[in-house]
Scaffold this active site. Structure first.
Site, short mmCIF file in Angstrom:
data_model
loop_
_atom_site.label_atom_id
_atom_site.label_comp_id
_atom_site.label_asym_id
_atom_site.label_seq_id
_atom_site.Cartn_x
_atom_site.Cartn_y
_atom_site.Cartn_z
CB ILE A 1 -0.97 -0.01 1.20
CG1 ILE A 1 -1.81 -1.30 1.20
CG2 ILE A 1 -1.87 1.22 1.18
CD1 ILE A 1 -2.59 -1.55 2.48
CG ASN B 1 12.31 -3.58 8.15
OD1 ASN B 1 11.55 -3.84 7.21
ND2 ASN B 1 12.06 -3.93 9.40
CG ASP C 1 13.55 -1.87 12.49
OD1 ASP C 1 13.27 -3.00 12.04
OD2 ASP C 1 12.89 -1.30 13.39
CE1 TYR D 1 -2.00 -5.67 11.36
CE2 TYR D 1 -4.26 -6.39 11.01
CZ TYR D 1 -3.20 -5.57 10.68
OH TYR D 1 -3.34 -4.64 9.67
#
Ligand SMILES: NC(=O)c1ccc[n+]([C@@H]2O[C@H](COP(=O)([O-])OP(=O)(O)OC[C@H]3O[C@@H](n4cnc5c(N)ncnc54)[C@H](O)[C@@H]3O)[C@@H](O)[C@H]2O)c1
Length: 335
Positions: free
Chosen positions: A16, A36, A56, A146
């Site tokens: 996305i 990353n 990161d 999540y």
């Protein structure tokens, strides 16, 4: 409303994020991408037109350097892990990357006076629907780590608004799908867990068949119903959310979906029609935590941001994903 400021886009080399980068470049935005490359691809980015930082977001020294060098005026935050099943098996991995790592980013924003944040949130923050379609006031009771990690970050962002004036838009996407219609960039996850690419992988023979999880749901054909939102519609929503914040908008949650649902069987049938291939299907039991129906109530996106989905027909989503899978890159980046 393009500005001379720089946008920091985390996870901009992902599915996305890379589509949004493309759209924002057409509007004249200046972009730094941080990724990353755990799931992202350098090749998904026009490297001559964006600054790419390979690193990161949990790396405090790198983030400080990035803010000192570029002084971003806003952050668009896509970087996260996003596999529900994996989050159940390994929750700490999800809380570390989706909740703890973004705190490093937020601390840098606070230090450098950056006060605009656009967050890739999700309908998974709602959990099992108590009503459909779901608006932004639907109770948030996520049923997996999540969804919980995203919901907790929303809470952190509200607290940062209260404490130091950070203004955020939480864009709660429903099921992202489709690709850039020219087939130049697309969805390349390893492993791939999303329905449409998996159906198309079954169509090309890359996987043996597509498994339908559950045929006894209380839906017209017994399979789960989802709201599929085209990735390019997500991209335009980000640009409008940015305009909204630049105009002094307050912290808000906004659903992004079409308001229409399609069953797994309907998507498979549509894919057969689009590709002209017979798609081998196998039927399995329900997966735990899969609600029968997830449909977005998208009215707030229209009233607040002036956004509306323009690619509402799943044929378009499937055709564009098929263009990508059968185009020169065959659905896979080289890196
Ligand atoms: N795909 C969907 O249907 C969907 C639905 C709702 C919400 N979302 C959210 O949208 C965002 C983008 O999803 P996507 O499908 O493009 O995923 P993606 O995996 O393609 O993109 C995420 C990108 O973030 C990068 N990344 C992950 N952790 C990082 C870290 N610690 N530091 C730097 N980079 C890191 C990855 O390498 C990848 O390029 C995610 O936050 C996801 O949770 C996606």
């Amino acid at each position: 409303m393009a500005s001379t400021g720089t946008l920091l886009i985390t996870g901009g080399a992902g599915y996305i994020g890379s589509h949004t980068v493309r759209h924002l470049l057409t509007l004249g935005e200046k972009i730094v991408v941080l990724d990353n490359l755990v799931f992202g691809h350098r090749e998904a980015l026009p490297l001559d037109r964006v600054t790419f930082v390979h690193g990161d977001m949990g790396d405090t020294a790198l983030i400080e350097e990035l803010f000192s060098d570029h002084q971003p005026e806003a952050v668009l935050h896509f970087a996260a892990f996003a596999q529900v099943g994996e989050s159940v098996a390994d929750p700490l991995k999800y809380y570390r990357n989706n909740l703890a790592a973004p705190l490093v980013l937020l601390e840098a924003m606070q230090r450098h006076g950056c006060r605009r944040f656009i967050f890739s949130s999700t309908c998974a923050t709602y959990g099992n629907p108590v009503r459909v379609p779901m608006d932004e006031n639907h109770p948030q009771d996520p049923v997996n780590p999540y969804g919980a990690s995203k919901w907790m970050l929303e809470r952190v962002l509200r607290d940062c608004d209260h404490a130091w004036g950070l203004k955020s838009v939480f864009l709660r996407y429903f099921n992202a799908s489709g690709c850039d219609p020219a087939g130049e960039i697309g969805e390349d996850h390893d492993p791939e867990t999303h329905l449409i690419p998996r159906i198309l992988m079954a169509a090309t023979g890359e996987i043996e068949n597509i498994t339908v999880f559950g045929t006894d749901y209380p839906t017209p054909d017994g399979t789960c119903i989802r709201d599929y939102i085209h990735v390019n519609d997500l991209a335009t929503a980000h640009a409008l959310a940015l305009d909204y914040l630049r105009q002094g908008g307050n912290t808000e949650a906004v659903n992004l979906g079409t308001g229409r649902g399609f069953s797994v069987n309907e998507i498979i049938q549509t894919a057969q029609a689009v590709t002209g291939k017979t798609i081998p299907v196998s039927y399995g039991p329900r997966r735990p935590g899969d609600p029968p129906e997830l449909i977005c109530q998208p009215t707030k996106a229209k009233t607040l941001l002036g956004w509306e989905a323009t690619h509402k027909d799943p044929r378009e989503h499937i055709q564009s994903a098929w263009n990508w899978m059968t185009g020169p890159k065959k659905g896979r980046y080289a890196d």
